[in-house]
Design a protein around this motif. Sequence first.
Motif, PDB file in Angstrom:
ATOM      1  N   GLU A  17       4.530   7.866  15.902  1.00 49.00           N
ATOM      2  CA  GLU A  17       3.139   7.816  16.336  1.00 49.00           C
ATOM      3  C   GLU A  17       2.619   9.213  16.680  1.00 49.00           C
ATOM      4  O   GLU A  17       3.200   9.917  17.507  1.00 49.00           O
ATOM      5  CB  GLU A  17       3.002   6.912  17.563  1.00 49.00           C
ATOM      6  N   PRO A  73      -1.434   9.917   7.652  1.00 49.41           N
ATOM      7  CA  PRO A  73      -2.117   9.417   6.448  1.00 49.41           C
ATOM      8  C   PRO A  73      -2.062   7.896   6.374  1.00 49.41           C
ATOM      9  O   PRO A  73      -1.150   7.260   6.913  1.00 49.41           O
ATOM     10  CB  PRO A  73      -1.320  10.051   5.312  1.00 49.41           C
ATOM     11  N   THR A  74      -3.041   7.319   5.722  1.00 45.41           N
ATOM     12  CA  THR A  74      -3.068   5.867   5.528  1.00 45.41           C
ATOM     13  C   THR A  74      -2.451   5.517   4.181  1.00 45.41           C
ATOM     14  O   THR A  74      -2.273   6.366   3.305  1.00 45.41           O
ATOM     15  CB  THR A  74      -4.511   5.335   5.587  1.00 45.41           C
ATOM     16  N   ASP A  75      -2.119   4.233   4.016  1.00 43.57           N
ATOM     17  CA  ASP A  75      -1.614   3.702   2.744  1.00 43.57           C
ATOM     18  C   ASP A  75      -0.396   4.472   2.243  1.00 43.57           C
ATOM     19  O   ASP A  75      -0.249   4.714   1.039  1.00 43.57           O
ATOM     20  CB  ASP A  75      -2.711   3.714   1.678  1.00 43.57           C
ATOM     21  N   THR A  85       5.314   1.087   2.484  1.00 47.73           N
ATOM     22  CA  THR A  85       3.924   0.659   2.565  1.00 47.73           C
ATOM     23  C   THR A  85       3.245   1.215   3.802  1.00 47.73           C
ATOM     24  O   THR A  85       3.894   1.469   4.817  1.00 47.73           O
ATOM     25  CB  THR A  85       3.827  -0.880   2.586  1.00 47.73           C
ATOM     26  N   GLY A  86       1.930   1.398   3.696  1.00 49.20           N
ATOM     27  CA  GLY A  86       1.100   1.548   4.867  1.00 49.20           C
ATOM     28  C   GLY A  86       0.722   0.171   5.384  1.00 49.20           C
ATOM     29  O   GLY A  86       1.278  -0.844   4.945  1.00 49.20           O
ATOM     30  N   GLU A  87      -0.212   0.135   6.317  1.00 42.02           N
ATOM     31  CA  GLU A  87      -0.648  -1.160   6.853  1.00 42.02           C
ATOM     32  C   GLU A  87      -1.128  -2.047   5.704  1.00 42.02           C
ATOM     33  O   GLU A  87      -1.832  -1.593   4.806  1.00 42.02           O
ATOM     34  CB  GLU A  87      -1.744  -0.952   7.880  1.00 42.02           C
ATOM     35  N   CYS A  88      -0.765  -3.339   5.768  1.00 43.04           N
ATOM     36  CA  CYS A  88      -0.887  -4.157   4.561  1.00 43.04           C
ATOM     37  C   CYS A  88      -0.908  -5.641   4.899  1.00 43.04           C
ATOM     38  O   CYS A  88       0.084  -6.170   5.403  1.00 43.04           O
ATOM     39  CB  CYS A  88       0.290  -3.833   3.644  1.00 43.04           C
ATOM     40  N   ASN A 138       0.819  -1.210   0.000  1.00 42.28           N
ATOM     41  CA  ASN A 138       0.000   0.000   0.000  1.00 42.28           C
ATOM     42  C   ASN A 138       0.854   1.262   0.000  1.00 42.28           C
ATOM     43  O   ASN A 138       1.366   1.694   1.035  1.00 42.28           O
ATOM     44  CB  ASN A 138      -0.923   0.002   1.226  1.00 42.28           C
ATOM     45  N   HIS A 139       0.996   1.858  -1.173  1.00 38.08           N
ATOM     46  CA  HIS A 139       1.776   3.070  -1.359  1.00 38.08           C
ATOM     47  C   HIS A 139       1.150   3.825  -2.525  1.00 38.08           C
ATOM     48  O   HIS A 139       0.443   3.209  -3.338  1.00 38.08           O
ATOM     49  CB  HIS A 139       3.237   2.693  -1.653  1.00 38.08           C
ATOM     50  N   GLN A 156       3.364  -0.096  14.173  1.00 40.68           N
ATOM     51  CA  GLN A 156       2.721  -0.859  13.110  1.00 40.68           C
ATOM     52  C   GLN A 156       3.673  -1.878  12.493  1.00 40.68           C
ATOM     53  O   GLN A 156       3.266  -2.999  12.146  1.00 40.68           O
ATOM     54  CB  GLN A 156       2.194   0.098  12.040  1.00 40.68           C
ATOM     55  N   LEU A 202       4.538   3.233   7.561  1.00 37.67           N
ATOM     56  CA  LEU A 202       4.250   2.614   8.856  1.00 37.67           C
ATOM     57  C   LEU A 202       4.959   3.362   9.979  1.00 37.67           C
ATOM     58  O   LEU A 202       5.995   3.990   9.768  1.00 37.67           O
ATOM     59  CB  LEU A 202       4.727   1.159   8.864  1.00 37.67           C
TER      60      LEU A 202
END
Length: 250
Positions: A184, A189-191, A160-163, A137-138, A198, A194
């Motif tokens: 943290e 932002p998502t995707d 990547t984001g969470e994946c 996820n990028h 995470q 990390l």
Amino acid sequence: MKVTIVGCSGSYPGPDSPASCYLLETEGFRLLLDLGSGSLGALQRHIGLYDVDAICLSHLHADHCLDICGYHVARTYGPEAPYPAVPVYAPADAPTRLSAAYGMPDEPGLETAFDFVPLEPGSFEIGPFTLTAGLVNHPVEAYGFRVAAGGKAVAYSGDTGECDELVKLAAGADLLLCEASFIEQPGLPTDLHLTGRQAAEHAAKAGVGRLVLTHLVPWNNQATVLDDASRGGYDGPFELARSGAVYDLA
């Protein structure tokens, strides 16, 4: 298998490390995962300039691929040129994008030095390695990798984001090189990237043997990244990546 961290700085080279580049060696074969900004110079501390057998580029952001341009010069115009073309496994538009970055026309572009092979999800052989690529996820086409040889496996997140795909790639791996670009804080932002927490959560879900936090953005407090990782539920050994660190998985 031996893993050497050539570069682990995120987004741009830092004072202590080039951008992303990881050297994997087994049976005399040398594979690079990424060749980001500044990494070509540091690579020569570990192997000869012309000793690379294959390259995999996780995606086409400069901090993961741009030193391909300088390496083209070395292989095209070096003292014993022309050298054999090095296979480069990369997103399909890599030849056009990287030739443009160097200021060359599309043809012949960088293909005087490299044999570009389009990446797609799945497993294939590179010398003695079995490499599995998976989309992560990028904001651009980006891959994570699992590289196996001699009964050992290394997973690499790329950016990547969470994946969930990263957990699959890393399942049971001896070593996970996982990006931890973010500190943290609310509203991340998502995707995209990390946090250390995470990254540790992914390592815990995958059951990896060791977690190395990488893609460390120089403006972050790295002690905070490590502290964030301590809250991710991973009970194996974990540490910050360091340029020049070597992991012998024999």
